[in-house]
Write an enzyme that holds these catalytic residues in place. Structure first.
Site, PDB file in Angstrom:
ATOM      1  N   GLU A  55     -43.629  -0.071 -45.161  1.00 49.83           N
ATOM      2  CA  GLU A  55     -44.060   0.410 -46.297  1.00 49.83           C
ATOM      3  C   GLU A  55     -45.890   0.671 -46.148  1.00 49.83           C
ATOM      4  O   GLU A  55     -46.310   1.398 -46.851  1.00 49.83           O
ATOM      5  CB  GLU A  55     -44.439  -0.852 -47.260  1.00 49.83           C
ATOM      6  CG  GLU A  55     -42.691  -1.341 -47.970  1.00 49.83           C
ATOM      7  CD  GLU A  55     -42.828  -2.815 -48.672  1.00 49.83           C
ATOM      8  OE1 GLU A  55     -44.035  -3.459 -48.667  1.00 49.83           O
ATOM      9  OE2 GLU A  55     -42.109  -2.799 -49.196  1.00 49.83           O
ATOM     10  N   GLU A  66     -32.231 -14.792 -31.135  1.00 46.98           N
ATOM     11  CA  GLU A  66     -33.225 -15.238 -31.482  1.00 46.98           C
ATOM     12  C   GLU A  66     -33.608 -16.677 -30.625  1.00 46.98           C
ATOM     13  O   GLU A  66     -34.347 -16.453 -29.977  1.00 46.98           O
ATOM     14  CB  GLU A  66     -33.355 -16.397 -32.718  1.00 46.98           C
ATOM     15  CG  GLU A  66     -32.135 -17.439 -32.930  1.00 46.98           C
ATOM     16  CD  GLU A  66     -32.405 -17.982 -34.073  1.00 46.98           C
ATOM     17  OE1 GLU A  66     -32.852 -18.963 -34.191  1.00 46.98           O
ATOM     18  OE2 GLU A  66     -32.658 -17.324 -35.011  1.00 46.98           O
TER      19      GLU A  66
END
Length: 296
Positions: free
Chosen positions: A78, A109
């Site tokens: 953004e 992960e």
């Protein structure tokens, strides 16, 4: 870990009326936002240092796995349209690679090696700002990336939803939002995820303000990529300078769409004068305006 705890309060949640379930979810979201309040000083300190490094040409680097990694990507993507932050100044270190943004990659992960490799691959160094996000605060990939980045001189920011988590020890700027147990036990996409998004919104927005990409509460660095945003640019030039819409549109045309230059042009600067003033101020419109008005 508090984020993994089971709450007896919600043990019969699935038998409740829908409105009661939603009320519980809603209350959880409110408490998640409230949990961020105590971390504001840490966020401010992290942003101040980040600004210094980014002004030297550094990059913003987001590191995470699963939900936390995706929230980091959302925050970073953004920044270019909103603040015209350069795309080449953004790096995403996501456990499992880009494919894990859209689809979960099992065991990714847990890879310490992948976290270290990502930092080395992108040549993370002293001017860079690495933001690691992990609800548990124990994600091996994210912790490894932060430790490697810190060893290479980068600023490291760790965001966790559990106190006393390893990620808070692995970074130079620990940020904790202790959101506690989830309404749906272990579903950290809910309270923990909301708090993470709030923290990243605050952190990156403050950095952009400090980088001179906001003036008088306006997005003066935004990319006008559609009709709505082009019209918004004209309104902002008019609002800042007091000129009419036609003059604002002409100033934007002369500035090749650069809103900051357009403001100076609308006030009487030539395109080259506007560019020089902004270059001298490092892109800070407030400083450029002050210098220009002294000589106008």
């Amino acid at each position: 870990m508090a984020t993994e705890h089971f709450s007896t309060r919600y043990q019969d949640l699935d038998t409740w009326p829908s409105l009661d379930i939603l009320s519980a979810f809603y209350e959880g979201q409110l408490s998640a936002v409230a949990a961020v309040r105590s971390s504001l000083p840490a966020i401010a300190a992290a942003a101040e240092e980040a600004t210094l490094r980014l002004r030297r040409g550094g990059r913003l680097v987001y590191a995470g796995a699963g939900t936390s990694g995706r929230i980091g990507v959302q925050d970073g993507t953004e920044l270019p349209p909103t603040f015209n932050w350069p795309d080449d100044k953004l790096v995403y270190l996501i456990a499992g690679g880009e494919g894990a943004i859209m689809k979960a990659v099992e065991n990714a992960e847990d890879s310490v090696e992948e976290g270290i490799a990502g930092v080395r691959q992108h040549g993370i160094g002293p001017d860079d700002v690495v933001i690691g996000v992990a609800a548990s605060g124990r994600t091996p990939f994210t912790i490894a990336a932060l430790r490697e980045a810190k060893a290479r001189g980068a600023q490291t920011i760790g965001i966790s939803n559990n106190p006393d988590a390893p990620i808070l020890e692995a970074c130079s700027h620990p940020i904790l939002a202790d959101t506690g147990e989830e309404v749906i036990a272990g579903s950290t996409r809910m309270k923990a995820g909301t708090a993470q998004k709030v923290i990243l919104n605050l952190l990156s927005s403050l950095i952009m303000v400090r980088m001179g990409r906001v003036y008088r509460g306006l997005m003066v660095n935004m990319r006008a990529t559609n009709a709505k945003l082009r019209r918004r640019s004209e309104v902002m030039v008019s609002q800042i300078t007091g000129c009419d819409d036609a003059k604002a549109a002409e100033a934007i045309r002369q500035a090749d769409g650069d809103l900051k230059s357009a403001v100076l042009i609308a006030l009487g600067a030539s395109p080259s004068q506007a560019q020089d003033a902004l270059a001298k101020s490092g892109g800070n419109l407030r400083e450029a305006l002050a210098d220009f008005m002294k000589t106008a």
